[in-house]
Design a protein around this motif. Sequence first.
Motif, short mmCIF file in Angstrom:
data_model
loop_
_atom_site.label_atom_id
_atom_site.label_comp_id
_atom_site.label_asym_id
_atom_site.label_seq_id
_atom_site.Cartn_x
_atom_site.Cartn_y
_atom_site.Cartn_z
N ALA A 164 0.82 -1.21 0.00
CA ALA A 164 0.00 0.00 0.00
C ALA A 164 0.86 1.26 0.00
O ALA A 164 0.54 2.25 -0.67
CB ALA A 164 -0.94 -0.01 1.21
N ILE A 165 1.97 1.23 0.73
CA ILE A 165 2.88 2.39 0.74
C ILE A 165 3.43 2.64 -0.65
O ILE A 165 3.48 3.79 -1.13
CB ILE A 165 4.01 2.17 1.76
CG1 ILE A 165 3.46 2.22 3.20
CG2 ILE A 165 5.12 3.19 1.58
CD1 ILE A 165 4.49 1.87 4.25
N PHE A 166 3.81 1.60 -1.34
CA PHE A 166 4.36 1.76 -2.68
C PHE A 166 3.30 2.28 -3.65
O PHE A 166 3.58 3.14 -4.48
CB PHE A 166 4.92 0.43 -3.17
CG PHE A 166 6.33 0.17 -2.70
CD1 PHE A 166 7.39 0.32 -3.56
CD2 PHE A 166 6.59 -0.22 -1.40
CE1 PHE A 166 8.69 0.09 -3.14
CE2 PHE A 166 7.87 -0.45 -0.96
CZ PHE A 166 8.93 -0.28 -1.83
N LEU A 167 2.08 1.75 -3.56
CA LEU A 167 1.02 2.22 -4.45
C LEU A 167 0.67 3.68 -4.15
O LEU A 167 0.47 4.48 -5.08
CB LEU A 167 -0.21 1.32 -4.30
CG LEU A 167 -0.05 -0.12 -4.79
CD1 LEU A 167 -1.32 -0.91 -4.50
CD2 LEU A 167 0.27 -0.16 -6.27
N ALA A 168 0.58 4.02 -2.88
CA ALA A 168 0.26 5.40 -2.52
C ALA A 168 1.38 6.35 -2.98
O ALA A 168 1.11 7.46 -3.44
CB ALA A 168 0.05 5.51 -1.01
N THR A 169 2.62 5.90 -2.87
CA THR A 169 3.74 6.71 -3.33
C THR A 169 3.68 6.93 -4.84
O THR A 169 4.02 8.01 -5.34
CB THR A 169 5.07 6.05 -2.94
OG1 THR A 169 5.10 5.82 -1.53
CG2 THR A 169 6.25 6.92 -3.32
N ALA A 170 3.25 5.89 -5.58
CA ALA A 170 3.14 6.03 -7.03
C ALA A 170 2.01 6.97 -7.43
O ALA A 170 2.12 7.69 -8.44
CB ALA A 170 2.92 4.65 -7.66
N LEU A 171 0.92 6.99 -6.66
CA LEU A 171 -0.23 7.83 -7.00
C LEU A 171 -0.09 9.25 -6.46
O LEU A 171 -0.79 10.16 -6.92
CB LEU A 171 -1.52 7.21 -6.46
CG LEU A 171 -1.95 5.87 -7.07
CD1 LEU A 171 -3.17 5.34 -6.34
CD2 LEU A 171 -2.24 6.03 -8.56
N ASN A 172 0.79 9.45 -5.48
CA ASN A 172 0.86 10.75 -4.83
C ASN A 172 1.26 11.89 -5.75
O ASN A 172 0.74 13.01 -5.59
CB ASN A 172 1.83 10.68 -3.65
CG ASN A 172 1.77 11.89 -2.77
OD1 ASN A 172 0.74 12.20 -2.19
ND2 ASN A 172 2.89 12.60 -2.68
#
Length: 374
Positions: free
Chosen positions: A65-73
């Motif tokens: 989830a951290i990686f996905l949120a970082t990609a969408l941020n």
Amino acid sequence: MLTAAARARKSSERTEQTGMTTTESRVVKVRPETVFLVIGISVLVGLALLLLYLAWNVLTWIVIAIFLATALNPAVESFERRGMKRHWAASIVFSLALLTLTGIGFLILPPLVTQVTDFVNAVPDFVDDLAGGRGPLGWLQDEYQIVDRVREAIERQGVGGVLGLGEPVLDIVRSVVTAVVGTITIIFLTYFMLLEGPRTVQGLLNVIPESVRPRYERVGRDIYRSISGYVTGNLLISLLAGVLSTIVLFAVGSEFAIALGLLVAILDLVPLAGATLAAIVVSTVIFIETDWIRCVIVIGFFIAYQQFENHVVQPLVYGRTVQLSPLGVLCAVLVGAQLAGILGALLAIPVAASLLAIAREILQYRQEVAADAP
């Protein structure tokens, strides 16, 4: 009467004996507080490792989830720069991402299900050709009696023993349920991280003394830039590999082009080794399905594409965003795969980039201290 030499020798012997006695009787005292402190730290480390082991699945979901949120941020910040509030920007970006994935699913799933079903139905024909010594792999039966050997192994060990599927059905069902729950959990975690991520990071930074806070902010920006660039770039590389592979497979007349193209996209997420594994699997299927000429065409495509990906695409992603050399990428992937399997291979490069950012900051700090020293 003793001579002077004898007296000196006896005095030397007494001195040596006294020194040995003194050395042997030396006692090191340890305070009880030190003993309790060492025991307490050991217990805490053991409990932390036990907690890590027990909560491995949940921690894996959080990391994804951290990686996905970082990609969408970056997209969320783009909306924020246009005057939109954080919660609205995060909701719009998250909704667009879900709609995009849903649309791709509706486009891919129907033909994917059809092709997978056709492939499963075609497997018995492939097996019959192999058993009769016909088809591209008929020589395996003619020269090595591979079918007879497999039958003997099944009679001795059963299907589960031959395929390594000794896991009970209940455990398989539990794994499927865990995967579904994990997917839903990751979706919600990603959304809430998009909403609360900057506020949480700023709260942690406020705890740090102001004198050293700029250093932590600089390291955090480097880590964020590395992870965001890696995740976004890796997804784009995998999408490109899947699309091009599907086009080539359609061109050679494969009936399973979409299914195999999706497999290429998924395996290509694993750096370095994933593309090679995808090429082996897809080329084998094409060889069984069609003929050796089309198989050679597919192999040639994968060799050419891997050269393009390794020398053009990946350096743009890993060189500029992650700042790792090819050797560093390879070492990180090997260590990550050994420690945590496929997930470790996926996370190895951003983790290595994060450690590299921390190391650069430490070296810069030491250089500043050395320059300020009189």
